[in-house]
Design a protein around this motif. Structure first.
Motif, PDB file in Angstrom:
ATOM      1  N   LEU A 244      53.465  41.446  40.900  1.00  0.00           N
ATOM      2  CA  LEU A 244      52.263  41.682  41.706  1.00  0.00           C
ATOM      3  C   LEU A 244      51.002  41.636  40.846  1.00  0.00           C
ATOM      4  CD1 LEU A 244      53.592  44.506  44.026  1.00  0.00           C
ATOM      5  CD2 LEU A 244      53.206  42.095  44.624  1.00  0.00           C
ATOM      6  N   GLU A 245      51.089  42.209  39.660  1.00  0.00           N
ATOM      7  CA  GLU A 245      49.923  42.180  38.772  1.00  0.00           C
ATOM      8  C   GLU A 245      49.595  40.752  38.354  1.00  0.00           C
ATOM      9  OE1 GLU A 245      47.969  44.381  34.899  1.00  0.00           O
ATOM     10  OE2 GLU A 245      49.998  44.930  35.501  1.00  0.00           O
ATOM     11  N   LEU A 246      50.605  39.974  38.023  1.00  0.00           N
ATOM     12  CA  LEU A 246      50.377  38.581  37.638  1.00  0.00           C
ATOM     13  C   LEU A 246      49.871  37.744  38.810  1.00  0.00           C
ATOM     14  CD1 LEU A 246      53.447  37.992  35.297  1.00  0.00           C
ATOM     15  CD2 LEU A 246      51.046  38.294  34.629  1.00  0.00           C
ATOM     16  N   SER A 247      50.137  38.228  40.035  1.00  0.00           N
ATOM     17  CA  SER A 247      49.647  37.553  41.237  1.00  0.00           C
ATOM     18  C   SER A 247      48.249  38.034  41.631  1.00  0.00           C
ATOM     19  CB  SER A 247      50.615  37.794  42.400  1.00  0.00           C
ATOM     20  OG  SER A 247      51.878  37.256  42.104  1.00  0.00           O
ATOM     21  N   HIS A 248      47.673  38.888  40.801  1.00  0.00           N
ATOM     22  CA  HIS A 248      46.299  39.376  40.970  1.00  0.00           C
ATOM     23  C   HIS A 248      46.116  40.258  42.198  1.00  0.00           C
ATOM     24  CE1 HIS A 248      45.248  36.834  37.643  1.00  0.00           C
ATOM     25  NE2 HIS A 248      45.790  35.800  38.266  1.00  0.00           N
ATOM     26  N   PHE A 249      47.119  41.099  42.473  1.00  0.00           N
ATOM     27  CA  PHE A 249      46.941  42.091  43.526  1.00  0.00           C
ATOM     28  C   PHE A 249      45.974  43.152  43.042  1.00  0.00           C
ATOM     29  CE2 PHE A 249      50.354  40.104  45.713  1.00  0.00           C
ATOM     30  CZ  PHE A 249      50.239  40.511  47.038  1.00  0.00           C
ATOM     31  N   SER A 250      45.445  43.923  43.946  1.00  0.00           N
ATOM     32  CA  SER A 250      44.452  44.949  43.653  1.00  0.00           C
ATOM     33  C   SER A 250      44.927  45.909  42.562  1.00  0.00           C
ATOM     34  CB  SER A 250      44.167  45.754  44.927  1.00  0.00           C
ATOM     35  OG  SER A 250      43.491  46.942  44.622  1.00  0.00           O
ATOM     36  N   VAL A 251      44.055  46.165  41.607  1.00  0.00           N
ATOM     37  CA  VAL A 251      44.342  47.125  40.541  1.00  0.00           C
ATOM     38  C   VAL A 251      44.581  48.510  41.140  1.00  0.00           C
ATOM     39  CG1 VAL A 251      43.282  48.301  38.562  1.00  0.00           C
ATOM     40  CG2 VAL A 251      43.111  45.835  38.771  1.00  0.00           C
ATOM     41  N   TYR A 252      43.847  48.839  42.194  1.00  0.00           N
ATOM     42  CA  TYR A 252      43.997  50.147  42.836  1.00  0.00           C
ATOM     43  C   TYR A 252      45.369  50.274  43.498  1.00  0.00           C
ATOM     44  CZ  TYR A 252      39.028  50.197  41.981  1.00  0.00           C
ATOM     45  OH  TYR A 252      37.811  50.128  41.374  1.00  0.00           O
ATOM     46  N   LEU A 253      45.808  49.213  44.130  1.00  0.00           N
ATOM     47  CA  LEU A 253      47.140  49.210  44.732  1.00  0.00           C
ATOM     48  C   LEU A 253      48.205  49.346  43.652  1.00  0.00           C
ATOM     49  CD1 LEU A 253      49.099  48.761  47.118  1.00  0.00           C
ATOM     50  CD2 LEU A 253      48.915  46.318  46.643  1.00  0.00           C
ATOM     51  N   LEU A 254      48.045  48.620  42.563  1.00  0.00           N
ATOM     52  CA  LEU A 254      49.021  48.696  41.466  1.00  0.00           C
ATOM     53  C   LEU A 254      49.060  50.098  40.861  1.00  0.00           C
ATOM     54  CD1 LEU A 254      48.226  45.267  39.810  1.00  0.00           C
ATOM     55  CD2 LEU A 254      50.339  45.869  41.010  1.00  0.00           C
ATOM     56  N   HIS A 255      47.896  50.719  40.686  1.00  0.00           N
ATOM     57  CA  HIS A 255      47.873  52.089  40.168  1.00  0.00           C
ATOM     58  C   HIS A 255      48.528  53.047  41.164  1.00  0.00           C
ATOM     59  CE1 HIS A 255      45.881  51.907  36.321  1.00  0.00           C
ATOM     60  NE2 HIS A 255      44.922  51.132  36.822  1.00  0.00           N
ATOM     61  N   ALA A 256      48.289  52.849  42.445  1.00  0.00           N
ATOM     62  CA  ALA A 256      48.922  53.707  43.461  1.00  0.00           C
ATOM     63  C   ALA A 256      50.441  53.582  43.385  1.00  0.00           C
ATOM     64  CB  ALA A 256      48.412  53.342  44.852  1.00  0.00           C
ATOM     65  N   LEU A 257      50.930  52.372  43.264  1.00  0.00           N
ATOM     66  CA  LEU A 257      52.373  52.158  43.130  1.00  0.00           C
ATOM     67  C   LEU A 257      52.901  52.772  41.838  1.00  0.00           C
ATOM     68  CD1 LEU A 257      52.559  48.462  44.368  1.00  0.00           C
ATOM     69  CD2 LEU A 257      53.536  50.461  45.532  1.00  0.00           C
ATOM     70  N   GLY A 258      52.171  52.597  40.744  1.00  0.00           N
ATOM     71  CA  GLY A 258      52.590  53.156  39.457  1.00  0.00           C
ATOM     72  C   GLY A 258      52.627  54.668  39.471  1.00  0.00           C
ATOM     73  N   ILE A 259      51.586  55.280  40.001  1.00  0.00           N
ATOM     74  CA  ILE A 259      51.549  56.746  40.090  1.00  0.00           C
ATOM     75  C   ILE A 259      52.681  57.250  40.972  1.00  0.00           C
ATOM     76  CG2 ILE A 259      50.208  58.689  41.006  1.00  0.00           C
ATOM     77  CD1 ILE A 259      47.676  57.090  40.070  1.00  0.00           C
ATOM     78  N   ALA A 260      52.874  56.598  42.112  1.00  0.00           N
ATOM     79  CA  ALA A 260      53.951  57.005  43.019  1.00  0.00           C
ATOM     80  C   ALA A 260      55.311  56.896  42.334  1.00  0.00           C
ATOM     81  CB  ALA A 260      53.922  56.155  44.293  1.00  0.00           C
ATOM     82  N   LEU A 261      55.517  55.842  41.569  1.00  0.00           N
ATOM     83  CA  LEU A 261      56.800  55.661  40.877  1.00  0.00           C
ATOM     84  C   LEU A 261      56.998  56.741  39.817  1.00  0.00           C
ATOM     85  CD1 LEU A 261      59.369  53.974  40.571  1.00  0.00           C
ATOM     86  CD2 LEU A 261      58.120  52.524  38.951  1.00  0.00           C
ATOM     87  N   VAL A 262      55.971  57.040  39.051  1.00  0.00           N
ATOM     88  CA  VAL A 262      56.090  58.093  38.024  1.00  0.00           C
ATOM     89  C   VAL A 262      56.375  59.437  38.683  1.00  0.00           C
ATOM     90  CG1 VAL A 262      54.818  59.397  36.265  1.00  0.00           C
ATOM     91  CG2 VAL A 262      54.714  56.897  36.279  1.00  0.00           C
TER      92      VAL A 262
END
Length: 132
Positions: free
Chosen positions: A65-83
């Motif tokens: 998703l990051e390499l596909s240039h999805f929103s940084v905010y969405l990626l952080h939300a997913l990362g925080i949720a996973l942690v």
């Protein structure tokens, strides 16, 4: 890449903690292989193994998703949720003698992260297909 390495690094630190818990428990219980028919040992092993089963796939999808240039905010939300999910699950399975709500909440939140990532990857794949 700016987002995925942050969460990969944080999650590897948790993985190392879970690994050390297994090693120490093996030493104190004198169990070289398997769980020695010890429920506590089995719980620590499964906490570590469950992490190893789900987190790499979640991080791979996040990277896509990051390499596909999805929103940084969405990626952080997913990362925080996973942690948070993996911390809840680890605390419930590897650090306590009781299976409190953290096990279910951690597993459920992990599945939600995987589901969102999967749907977004499918969307990205469909979006990338040229219409003829």
């Amino acid at each position: 890449m700016l987002v995925t390495p942050l969460y990969a690094g944080l999650l590897v630190l948790l993985f190392l903690v879970l690994s050390i818990r297994v090693i120490r428990r093996r030493g104190s219980e004198k169990v070289a292989l398997g769980d020695g028919a010890n429920p506590g040992m089995l719980r620590v092993i499964r906490g570590h193994a469950n992490f190893a089963e789900y987190v790499p796939l979640a991080l791979l999808l996040m990277l896509i998703l990051e390499l596909s240039h999805f929103s940084v905010y969405l990626l952080h939300a997913l990362g925080i949720a996973l942690v948070v999910a993996r911390l809840l699950h680890a605390c419930a399975l590897s650090f306590t003698e009781k299976f409190f709500f953290g096990r279910v909440a951690g597993a459920g939140l992990t599945f939600l992260v995987l589901l969102v990532e999967a749907v977004l990857c499918i969307y990205q794949g469909i979006r990338a297909v040229p219409l003829q």
